[in-house]
Scaffold this active site. Structure first.
Site, PDB file in Angstrom:
ATOM      1  N   GLU A 146      -7.029  -0.742  15.669  1.00 61.16           N
ATOM      2  CA  GLU A 146      -7.761  -1.803  14.826  1.00 61.16           C
ATOM      3  C   GLU A 146      -6.578  -2.665  14.261  1.00 61.16           C
ATOM      4  O   GLU A 146      -5.313  -2.517  13.954  1.00 61.16           O
ATOM      5  CB  GLU A 146      -7.968  -0.909  13.401  1.00 61.16           C
ATOM      6  CG  GLU A 146      -8.601  -1.874  12.391  1.00 61.16           C
ATOM      7  CD  GLU A 146      -8.808  -1.390  10.971  1.00 61.16           C
ATOM      8  OE1 GLU A 146      -8.732  -2.155  10.037  1.00 61.16           O
ATOM      9  OE2 GLU A 146      -8.776  -0.047  10.788  1.00 61.16           O
TER      10      GLU A 146
ATOM     11  N   ARG B 107       1.789   0.994  10.403  1.00 66.07           N
ATOM     12  CA  ARG B 107       1.398   1.516   9.000  1.00 66.07           C
ATOM     13  C   ARG B 107       2.700   1.441   7.915  1.00 66.07           C
ATOM     14  O   ARG B 107       3.240   2.327   8.028  1.00 66.07           O
ATOM     15  CB  ARG B 107       0.695   2.811   8.944  1.00 66.07           C
ATOM     16  CG  ARG B 107      -0.228   3.149   7.775  1.00 66.07           C
ATOM     17  CD  ARG B 107      -1.006   4.499   8.035  1.00 66.07           C
ATOM     18  NE  ARG B 107      -1.634   4.427   9.083  1.00 66.07           N
ATOM     19  CZ  ARG B 107      -3.094   4.034   8.816  1.00 66.07           C
ATOM     20  NH1 ARG B 107      -3.471   3.700   7.604  1.00 66.07           N
ATOM     21  NH2 ARG B 107      -3.719   4.248   9.824  1.00 66.07           N
TER      22      ARG B 107
ATOM     23  N   ARG C   9       0.780  -1.286  -0.074  1.00 69.31           N
ATOM     24  CA  ARG C   9      -0.001  -0.010   0.081  1.00 69.31           C
ATOM     25  C   ARG C   9       0.737   1.348  -0.035  1.00 69.31           C
ATOM     26  O   ARG C   9       1.711   1.289   0.719  1.00 69.31           O
ATOM     27  CB  ARG C   9      -0.892   0.071   1.097  1.00 69.31           C
ATOM     28  CG  ARG C   9      -1.908  -1.242   1.103  1.00 69.31           C
ATOM     29  CD  ARG C   9      -2.970  -0.957   2.193  1.00 69.31           C
ATOM     30  NE  ARG C   9      -3.704  -2.384   2.470  1.00 69.31           N
ATOM     31  CZ  ARG C   9      -4.697  -2.594   3.240  1.00 69.31           C
ATOM     32  NH1 ARG C   9      -4.984  -1.607   4.198  1.00 69.31           N
ATOM     33  NH2 ARG C   9      -5.311  -3.754   3.148  1.00 69.31           N
TER      34      ARG C   9
ATOM     35  N   ARG D 278       0.587  -6.155  12.736  1.00 64.67           N
ATOM     36  CA  ARG D 278      -0.017  -5.429  13.854  1.00 64.67           C
ATOM     37  C   ARG D 278      -0.289  -6.498  14.911  1.00 64.67           C
ATOM     38  O   ARG D 278      -0.324  -6.015  16.177  1.00 64.67           O
ATOM     39  CB  ARG D 278      -1.475  -5.016  13.333  1.00 64.67           C
ATOM     40  CG  ARG D 278      -1.410  -3.709  12.489  1.00 64.67           C
ATOM     41  CD  ARG D 278      -2.441  -2.876  12.105  1.00 64.67           C
ATOM     42  NE  ARG D 278      -2.435  -1.894  11.251  1.00 64.67           N
ATOM     43  CZ  ARG D 278      -3.084  -0.669  11.176  1.00 64.67           C
ATOM     44  NH1 ARG D 278      -4.333  -0.905  11.933  1.00 64.67           N
ATOM     45  NH2 ARG D 278      -2.976   0.106  10.259  1.00 64.67           N
TER      46      ARG D 278
ATOM     47  N   SER E 195     -10.621  -6.092  10.139  1.00 64.14           N
ATOM     48  CA  SER E 195     -12.036  -5.412   9.803  1.00 64.14           C
ATOM     49  C   SER E 195     -12.557  -6.410   8.718  1.00 64.14           C
ATOM     50  O   SER E 195     -11.960  -7.003   7.938  1.00 64.14           O
ATOM     51  CB  SER E 195     -11.578  -4.217   8.923  1.00 64.14           C
ATOM     52  OG  SER E 195     -12.806  -3.520   8.462  1.00 64.14           O
TER      53      SER E 195
END
Length: 426
Positions: A348, A276, A261, A390, A351
């Site tokens: 988070e 991130r 990403r 994460r 999801s």
């Protein structure tokens, strides 16, 4: 993608759904474009019918010796033949414009999704586990993990910011996490393991709605392919343009892949540490179901992700996202947020979303019920089971010791080759 027939049938309901997403009413504009398209199609069909009728009449006029009428009809047919390509081009352009307008719009929220414009409107559904009490002030992973082998400086020299170079037992811990998650999801949760391409073409990225809206968040190769931002892109597109037998549903697929990403829309967010990254590992969970089964499948999928956190004894909470905070393709989403003691906050880590038939329409993926004549669009769902990096951060912060070392969770010990604790690399 939205069904234009539903917009025609109830434009007010469509606009109400957009309003929950924070968007202005658009049904009037969309229906005007739809009416213009149908008018073009009607005119083109009429021209084709007249051309066929006139062509038959030419033969009849010639048979009757009426050359004047035949010549008039020939001139009319020639004019119709000349105008038809222009009409076809206009019809294609109008259809493309209408489809582009629909493709740019997010999915509409399910009825039980709470109102809200952003994360402040999300609703906590449940919590599991009690945050550990430390005899010292817990630190953020970025402050002590580099000594354990989470090396950001080496990665930055070769790749720039938002990359990491993992060494020794730290690298093994990340590998152990991915393998453990995959084993649990293929075993207890019943997902089929897949090894997918990491590069996809435009139509695949469009099918799962990364294109066109999120083009800037993706990395593109020189030959026009896209590096996957999640294996949802490749797993979901495995059924692209297929008609599935009802007996094959539900399909449940999982893959452990690197994800890429650009984080174009995340400037200034989580610049420190491993939260991130431009490149990271994730276990993805994708389901393809009948429409009536997708709500229950979302609950099942979310529990499959929660089971990993519970086995690792990581406190977490389940959040139901509000309409304004959901992803583009989702009609309902649960976020799982893990407790990070270094930050003193839940963050988070997974999801899980029900996309309804939104992606299926973009991919033209349908199924046929037993004994039925027609086909219906499937529902697709996706979720993280879990984001490996994460989860690594959560273990580092929750299992940290005062001397800077980190205990390995019991569930991962069989994967660690005898390593029970991360200690500073000398």
């Amino acid at each position: 993608m939205h069904d234009i027939r539903l917009i025609r049938d109830d434009p007010a309901a469509f606009d109400a759904g957009l309003a929950r997403r924070g968007l202005a009413p658009l049904s009037e504009i969309i229906l005007a474009a739809d009416a213009a398209l149908r008018a073009l199609q009607t005119d083109m069909q009429a021209a084709l019918a007249r051309r066929n009728e006139a062509s038959k009449a030419i033969g009849q006029a010639m048979a009757q010796g009426d050359t004047a009428t035949a010549e008039t009809l020939k001139a009319e047919v020639a004019a119709l033949k000349q105008s038809l390509p222009e009409q076809e081009a206009a019809e294609r352009a109008q259809l493309a414009a209408l489809q582009d307008s629909l493709a740019a719009l997010p999915n509409l929220p399910a009825a039980d999704v709470p109102e809200g414009a952003d994360e402040e409107g999300n609703v906590e559904i449940s919590r599991w586990g009690t945050p550990r009490t430390f005899a010292f002030t817990p630190r953020e992973h970025a402050d002590f993990a580099p000594a354990l082998g989470l090396d950001f400086e080496t990665a930055a020299r070769m790749s720039g910011a938002r990359f990491a170079f993992l060494k020794g037992s730290m690298a093994r811990l990340e590998r152990a996490l991915g393998q453990y998650m995959l084993d649990r999801q293929t075993g207890e949760a019943g997902y089929r393991e897949c090894a997918t391409p990491l590069l996809v073409r435009d139509e695949a990225a469009f099918g799962t709605a990364q294109l066109p809206k999120f083009r800037e968040d993706l990395f593109q190769t020189t030959d026009g392919r896209w590096l996957i931002s999640t294996s949802e892109m490749s797993l979901t597109n495995a059924v692209r343009e297929e008609i599935l037998p009802e007996a094959d549903l539900p399909l449940r697929m999982t893959a452990l892949t690197p994800c890429f990403r650009s984080e174009a829309g995340a400037a200034g967010r989580d610049t420190r540490g491993y939260i991130r990254q431009h490149q990271f590992w994730k276990v993805e969970l994708v389901s393809v179901t009948r429409p009536e089964d997708s709500d229950a499948e979302l609950e099942r999928k979310t529990r499959a992700a929660e089971a990993i956190l519970e086995a690792l004894e990581l406190p977490y909470r389940r959040m139901l996202l509000c309409a304004g905070d959901m992803g583009f393709s989702a009609r309902k989403t649960y976020d799982l947020e893990v407790w990070l003691p270094g930050q003193g906050a839940y963050r988070e880590i997974s999801s899980c979303s029900n996309c309804g038939d939104f992606q299926a329409r973009r991919m033209n993926t349908r199924f046929r019920r037993e004994g039925a004549k027609g086909n219906e669009f499937v529902h697709t769902l996706n979720g993280s089971g879990l984001a490996v990096g994460r989860t690594l951060v959560a273990i580092l912060e929750n299992y940290q010791l005062e001397d800077g070392s980190v205990d390995i969770p019991a569930a991962l010990l069989p994967y660690m080759g005898g390593v029970t604790r991360l200690t500073p690399i000398t």
